[in-house]
Design a protein around this motif. Structure first.
Motif, mmCIF file in Angstrom:
data_model
loop_
_atom_site.group_PDB
_atom_site.id
_atom_site.type_symbol
_atom_site.label_atom_id
_atom_site.label_comp_id
_atom_site.label_asym_id
_atom_site.label_seq_id
_atom_site.Cartn_x
_atom_site.Cartn_y
_atom_site.Cartn_z
ATOM 1 N N TYR A 229 0.839 -1.191 0.000
ATOM 2 C CA TYR A 229 0.000 0.000 0.000
ATOM 3 C C TYR A 229 0.873 1.240 0.000
ATOM 4 O O TYR A 229 2.054 1.207 0.359
ATOM 5 N N LYS A 230 0.259 2.337 -0.402
ATOM 6 C CA LYS A 230 0.914 3.652 -0.443
ATOM 7 C C LYS A 230 -0.131 4.692 -0.077
ATOM 8 O O LYS A 230 -1.338 4.388 -0.030
ATOM 9 N N PRO A 231 0.277 5.920 0.199
ATOM 10 C CA PRO A 231 -0.701 6.957 0.554
ATOM 11 C C PRO A 231 -1.787 7.101 -0.502
ATOM 12 O O PRO A 231 -1.510 7.090 -1.702
ATOM 13 N N GLY A 232 -3.023 7.197 -0.041
ATOM 14 C CA GLY A 232 -4.152 7.356 -0.954
ATOM 15 C C GLY A 232 -4.855 6.066 -1.282
ATOM 16 O O GLY A 232 -5.967 6.076 -1.828
ATOM 17 N N ASP A 233 -4.224 4.909 -0.969
ATOM 18 C CA ASP A 233 -4.875 3.621 -1.242
ATOM 19 C C ASP A 233 -5.998 3.389 -0.243
ATOM 20 O O ASP A 233 -5.778 3.460 0.975
ATOM 21 N N TYR A 234 -7.194 3.092 -0.766
ATOM 22 C CA TYR A 234 -8.316 2.780 0.124
ATOM 23 C C TYR A 234 -8.145 1.391 0.723
ATOM 24 O O TYR A 234 -8.487 1.146 1.880
ATOM 25 N N MET A 235 -7.601 0.466 -0.073
ATOM 26 C CA MET A 235 -7.333 -0.896 0.376
ATOM 27 C C MET A 235 -5.935 -1.307 -0.085
ATOM 28 O O MET A 235 -5.475 -0.870 -1.145
ATOM 29 N N PRO A 236 -5.237 -2.169 0.679
ATOM 30 C CA PRO A 236 -3.938 -2.656 0.205
ATOM 31 C C PRO A 236 -4.121 -3.611 -0.968
ATOM 32 O O PRO A 236 -5.175 -4.224 -1.142
ATOM 33 N N GLN A 237 -3.090 -3.745 -1.789
ATOM 34 C CA GLN A 237 -3.077 -4.706 -2.887
ATOM 35 C C GLN A 237 -2.531 -6.027 -2.365
ATOM 36 O O GLN A 237 -1.432 -6.076 -1.812
ATOM 37 N N ILE A 238 -3.282 -7.100 -2.553
ATOM 38 C CA ILE A 238 -2.924 -8.419 -2.024
ATOM 39 C C ILE A 238 -2.457 -9.317 -3.164
ATOM 40 O O ILE A 238 -3.041 -9.321 -4.256
ATOM 41 N N SER A 239 -1.396 -10.101 -2.915
ATOM 42 C CA SER A 239 -0.915 -11.051 -3.914
ATOM 43 C C SER A 239 -0.312 -12.270 -3.214
ATOM 44 O O SER A 239 -0.051 -12.248 -2.012
ATOM 45 N N GLN A 240 -0.085 -13.323 -3.992
ATOM 46 C CA GLN A 240 0.505 -14.557 -3.480
ATOM 47 C C GLN A 240 2.012 -14.521 -3.694
ATOM 48 O O GLN A 240 2.509 -13.989 -4.684
ATOM 49 N N THR A 241 2.772 -15.066 -2.745
ATOM 50 C CA THR A 241 4.202 -15.239 -2.937
ATOM 51 C C THR A 241 4.478 -16.708 -3.233
ATOM 52 O O THR A 241 3.649 -17.581 -2.961
ATOM 53 N N TYR A 242 5.653 -16.993 -3.778
ATOM 54 C CA TYR A 242 5.964 -18.350 -4.213
ATOM 55 C C TYR A 242 7.232 -18.852 -3.542
ATOM 56 O O TYR A 242 7.942 -18.102 -2.862
ATOM 57 N N ALA A 243 7.528 -20.128 -3.763
ATOM 58 C CA ALA A 243 8.636 -20.777 -3.077
ATOM 59 C C ALA A 243 9.966 -20.081 -3.335
ATOM 60 O O ALA A 243 10.841 -20.051 -2.467
ATOM 61 N N ASN A 244 10.138 -19.514 -4.530
ATOM 62 C CA ASN A 244 11.407 -18.862 -4.865
ATOM 63 C C ASN A 244 11.407 -17.367 -4.548
ATOM 64 O O ASN A 244 12.286 -16.631 -4.991
ATOM 65 N N ASP A 245 10.423 -16.892 -3.770
ATOM 66 C CA ASP A 245 10.362 -15.476 -3.416
ATOM 67 C C ASP A 245 11.603 -15.091 -2.610
ATOM 68 O O ASP A 245 11.999 -15.803 -1.674
ATOM 69 N N SER A 246 12.217 -13.984 -2.977
ATOM 70 C CA SER A 246 13.488 -13.582 -2.363
ATOM 71 C C SER A 246 13.338 -12.379 -1.431
ATOM 72 O O SER A 246 14.331 -11.743 -1.077
ATOM 73 N N SER A 247 12.123 -12.068 -1.012
ATOM 74 C CA SER A 247 11.895 -10.876 -0.200
ATOM 75 C C SER A 247 12.659 -10.895 1.121
ATOM 76 O O SER A 247 13.011 -9.835 1.645
ATOM 77 N N LEU A 248 12.911 -12.094 1.652
ATOM 78 C CA LEU A 248 13.567 -12.193 2.953
ATOM 79 C C LEU A 248 15.044 -12.547 2.844
ATOM 80 O O LEU A 248 15.677 -12.887 3.852
ATOM 81 N N ALA A 249 15.609 -12.452 1.647
ATOM 82 C CA ALA A 249 17.027 -12.773 1.469
ATOM 83 C C ALA A 249 17.917 -11.847 2.293
ATOM 84 O O ALA A 249 19.047 -12.213 2.638
ATOM 85 N N TRP A 250 17.432 -10.648 2.629
ATOM 86 C CA TRP A 250 18.226 -9.714 3.425
ATOM 87 C C TRP A 250 18.614 -10.298 4.766
ATOM 88 O O TRP A 250 19.649 -9.904 5.339
ATOM 89 N N ARG A 251 17.830 -11.241 5.286
ATOM 90 C CA ARG A 251 18.143 -11.846 6.582
ATOM 91 C C ARG A 251 19.424 -12.661 6.531
ATOM 92 O O ARG A 251 20.045 -12.935 7.564
ATOM 93 N N ASN A 252 19.811 -13.047 5.310
ATOM 94 C CA ASN A 252 21.081 -13.742 5.088
ATOM 95 C C ASN A 252 22.124 -12.814 4.467
ATOM 96 O O ASN A 252 23.146 -13.272 3.947
ATOM 97 N N GLY A 253 21.855 -11.507 4.503
ATOM 98 C CA GLY A 253 22.811 -10.543 3.979
ATOM 99 C C GLY A 253 22.854 -10.471 2.468
ATOM 100 O O GLY A 253 23.834 -9.981 1.903
ATOM 101 N N LYS A 254 21.787 -10.912 1.793
ATOM 102 C CA LYS A 254 21.786 -10.961 0.333
ATOM 103 C C LYS A 254 20.655 -10.123 -0.260
ATOM 104 O O LYS A 254 19.602 -9.949 0.343
ATOM 105 N N LEU A 255 20.902 -9.623 -1.443
ATOM 106 C CA LEU A 255 19.878 -8.983 -2.263
ATOM 107 C C LEU A 255 19.791 -9.769 -3.555
ATOM 108 O O LEU A 255 20.788 -9.907 -4.270
#
Length: 333
Positions: A229-255
């Motif tokens: 979501y961002k300012p002005g959004d009435y509702m957040p945008q929802i989506s599914q993540t998958y097994a190869n999603d890398s959003s949490l790679a930062w926890r291992n020091g990686k981008l």
């Protein structure tokens, strides 16, 4: 942070000064000379900025309290030392409860604990006052306040992974941007970049609202789902993540950049740079980039872009690196 090199007396003196400057910066009679003196004090030591930001958060909490007629007292059963930050700031700002802090806690107006955490060049693990575990990405700052009816976190900047202690009667609220995330016990990640927020759920469930001023608790996420979501959004945008999603790679020091357009990759890169990388023209944003990078070495990624992409780098007047597309060769006649 360099607070480990200071004595307790020196640390307390910085806390006292931060409370004083918080009061003066909000005073109607604050002079230009005082503001100049504050700027010098603020820049003199990293802890000055750290403590002042904590005082500002307390000020914001206190703004919602009734106007005082008497001084704040330490809560019953609580040593004054553990309440030093709150009692000091609230009293010098003259925003104490007439009924005292203990009554304020019972009415849900005052927290019985307030904590401020920040990370700079390293990922940091912290334990909140309720026992919840939080992992802070680089350049992240948040506060925690424990109220009678709920636990509140404000993510001021950066990214954090939460493992929240389960408590159905004491919900855990994360305020990020203009929205909020409400949980009772779960594992999830929140990333705040400029004015945009992304929430990734790993375990349990959360309710995400894009505007904390609107009624209702928002939309529910299940495991392997994300909300944006961002300012002005009435509702957040929802989506599914998958097994190869890398959003949490930062926890291992990686981008991880998985063949992303530069327009999508820049927010991921910029959270680790002192000077954000900019696009010279919108068409450059369509060029795609990939690879796995160490989050502490992203300046080298920036300098290497001209070697792997048809681009060259310049700097704007603010000193930001700017990506420009290479001019196309004219066709041979």
């Amino acid at each position: 942070m360099t607070q480990d090199t200071l004595s307790e007396a020196e640390y307390d003196a910085i806390t006292d000064a931060a409370a004083h400057w918080c009061m003066r910066m909000h005073a109607v009679d604050c002079s230009a000379q005082e503001r100049h003196a504050f700027e010098q004090w603020f820049a003199a030591h990293p802890l000055h900025a750290f403590e002042y930001e904590a005082m500002l958060e307390i000020w914001q909490v206190a703004e919602h309290l009734p106007r005082p007629e008497s001084a704040l007292v330490a809560p019953i059963g609580k040593p004054l030392k553990s309440w030093r930050h709150y009692a000091l700031a609230a009293s010098v700002c003259a925003l104490a409860l007439p009924l005292g802090a203990f009554a304020g806690w019972n009415l849900g107006w005052l927290p019985n604990s307030f904590e401020h955490f920040a990370s700079t060049d390293n990922v940091r693990h912290v334990t909140l006052g309720d026992g919840s575990q939080v992992e802070l990405n680089l350049n992240t700052e948040l506060t925690f306040s424990n109220y009678k009816d709920e636990r509140r976190v404000t993510l001021k900047k950066g990214e954090a992974f939460f493992e929240v202690s389960h408590d159905m009667s004491h919900p855990f609220i994360v305020k990020a941007g203009e929205g909020r995330i409400r949980v009772t016990g779960t594992r999830f990640n929140v990333w705040l970049y400029e004015d945009q927020v992304k929430v990734n759920l790993v375990e349990g469930s959360v309710l995400v609202a894009s505007n904390s001023q609107l009624s209702g608790d928002g939309l529910r996420l299940g495991p392997s789902m994300q909300a944006r979501y961002k300012p002005g959004d009435y509702m957040p945008q929802i989506s599914q993540t998958y097994a190869n999603d890398s959003s949490l790679a930062w926890r291992n020091g990686k981008l991880v950049l998985d063949n992303l357009a530069l327009s999508e990759a820049l927010p991921l890169i910029n959270r680790y740079l002192d000077k954000p990388l900019m696009l010279g023209e919108s068409s450059v944003g369509n060029i795609r980039v990939g690879g796995i990078y160490n989050v502490k070495e992203l300046n080298s990624l920036v300098s290497s872009l001209p070697r792997v992409l048809p681009v060259y780098l310049t700097r704007n007047k603010e000193g930001n690196p700017v990506i420009n597309s290479m001019p196309q060769q004219p066709p041979k006649s």
